[in-house]
Write an enzyme that holds these catalytic residues in place. Structure first.
Site, short mmCIF file in Angstrom:
data_model
loop_
_atom_site.label_atom_id
_atom_site.label_comp_id
_atom_site.label_asym_id
_atom_site.label_seq_id
_atom_site.Cartn_x
_atom_site.Cartn_y
_atom_site.Cartn_z
N VAL A 175 0.86 -1.19 0.00
CA VAL A 175 0.00 0.00 0.00
C VAL A 175 0.90 1.24 0.00
O VAL A 175 1.75 1.40 0.89
CB VAL A 175 -0.94 0.01 1.23
CG1 VAL A 175 -1.78 1.28 1.24
CG2 VAL A 175 -1.82 -1.23 1.24
N HIS B 109 2.89 3.17 6.38
CA HIS B 109 2.22 2.56 7.53
C HIS B 109 3.22 1.79 8.35
O HIS B 109 4.12 1.13 7.80
CB HIS B 109 1.07 1.63 7.09
CG HIS B 109 1.40 0.71 5.97
ND1 HIS B 109 1.53 1.13 4.66
CD2 HIS B 109 1.64 -0.63 5.95
CE1 HIS B 109 1.82 0.09 3.90
NE2 HIS B 109 1.90 -0.99 4.66
N HIS C 168 3.38 -1.29 10.97
CA HIS C 168 2.64 -2.42 11.53
C HIS C 168 3.05 -2.56 13.00
O HIS C 168 4.24 -2.52 13.32
CB HIS C 168 3.03 -3.73 10.83
CG HIS C 168 2.73 -3.79 9.37
ND1 HIS C 168 1.66 -4.49 8.85
CD2 HIS C 168 3.37 -3.25 8.30
CE1 HIS C 168 1.67 -4.39 7.52
NE2 HIS C 168 2.70 -3.65 7.17
P1 5GP Z 1 2.30 -3.77 3.42
O1 5GP Z 1 2.56 -5.09 2.76
O2 5GP Z 1 2.06 -2.67 2.41
O3 5GP Z 1 3.35 -3.42 4.43
O4 5GP Z 1 1.00 -3.96 4.29
C1 5GP Z 1 -0.27 -3.60 3.88
C2 5GP Z 1 -1.23 -4.07 4.95
O5 5GP Z 1 -2.46 -3.44 4.74
C3 5GP Z 1 -1.48 -5.58 4.92
O6 5GP Z 1 -1.16 -6.13 6.19
C4 5GP Z 1 -2.97 -5.69 4.60
O7 5GP Z 1 -3.63 -6.75 5.27
C5 5GP Z 1 -3.50 -4.33 5.03
N1 5GP Z 1 -4.66 -3.87 4.27
C6 5GP Z 1 -4.79 -3.84 2.92
N2 5GP Z 1 -5.98 -3.33 2.57
C7 5GP Z 1 -6.62 -3.02 3.73
C8 5GP Z 1 -7.89 -2.45 4.01
O8 5GP Z 1 -8.68 -2.12 3.14
N3 5GP Z 1 -8.20 -2.28 5.33
C9 5GP Z 1 -7.34 -2.62 6.33
N4 5GP Z 1 -7.76 -2.41 7.58
N5 5GP Z 1 -6.14 -3.16 6.10
C10 5GP Z 1 -5.78 -3.36 4.80
#
Ligand code: 5GP
Length: 125
Positions: free
Chosen positions: A106, A110, A112
Site C-alpha cells: 500500500v 504505515h 505495523h
Molecule cells: P504492506 O505489505 O504494504 O506493508 O501492508 C499492507 C497491509 O495493509 C497488509 O497487512 C494488509 O492486510 C492491510 N490492508 C490492505 N488493505 C486493507 C484495508 O482495506 N483495510 C485494512 N484495515 N487493512 C488493509
C-alpha cells in the site's frame, strides 16, 4: 504487487480512502498527525496499522520530507497505540515495509504493530 517506494503519492490508494472515511476501518487511535486501525488480514493476535495523516508514500518519503512536527507526532502515535494495546510489558514488534524488497503493497506509509503472542524470528527463513 509490491510498490515502487519512489513513486508519486496516489490520492486513490486504499489508506487515503480510509483517512477520508470513504472505506470503513476499525479505528484504534487518532490525533492531528496519525490514524491507527486494525489490519484487515491480521498476522498476529494483535496487528494494528498506524499511518500519518500526511501524503507520504513510504518511510523514505516521510523521513526525507515530513516536518519535525509530523515526524514527532507520528512516532509518538505509534508508541501510544502500543501502550493502549497493553503491549509494552509483554513486548511487541513494529515494522515498516519499504518498496519492492520490503514487500510494501500500500503506497501510503504505515507502521505495523504486532503483539499479543511471541513473534518468532525477525525474518522468515
Ligand atoms: P504492506 O505489505 O504494504 O506493508 O501492508 C499492507 C497491509 O495493509 C497488509 O497487512 C494488509 O492486510 C492491510 N490492508 C490492505 N488493505 C486493507 C484495508 O482495506 N483495510 C485494512 N484495515 N487493512 C488493509
Amino acid at each position: 504487487m509490491p510498490i515502487d517506494a519512489t513513486q508519486r503519492y496516489d490520492d486513490d490508494n486504499i489508506f487515503a480512502k480510509i483517512l477520508r472515511s470513504e472505506i470503513p476501518s476499525t479505528k484504534v487511535y487518532e490525533d492531528d498527525h496519525a490514524y491507527a486501525f486494525e489490519d484487515i488480514n491480521p498476522q498476529a493476535e494483535i496487528h494494528t496499522l498506524v499511518i500519518p495523516k500526511g501524503r507520504y508514500v513510504s518511510w523514505d518519503d516521510f523521513s526525507a520530507h515530513a516536518s519535525a512536527e509530523e515526524i514527532a507526532g507520528f512516532v509518538r502515535a505509534v508508541g501510544e497505540v502500543a501502550r493502549m494495546k497493553g503491549l509494552v510489558e509483554p513486548g511487541y514488534r513494529m515494522m515498516a515495509n519499504i518498496g519492492a524488497h520490503g514487500g510494501q503493497e500500500v503506497p501510503h506509509l504505515h507502521v505495523h504493530i504486532f503483539g499479543g503472542q511471541p513473534l518468532g524470528p525477525m525474518i522468515a527463513n
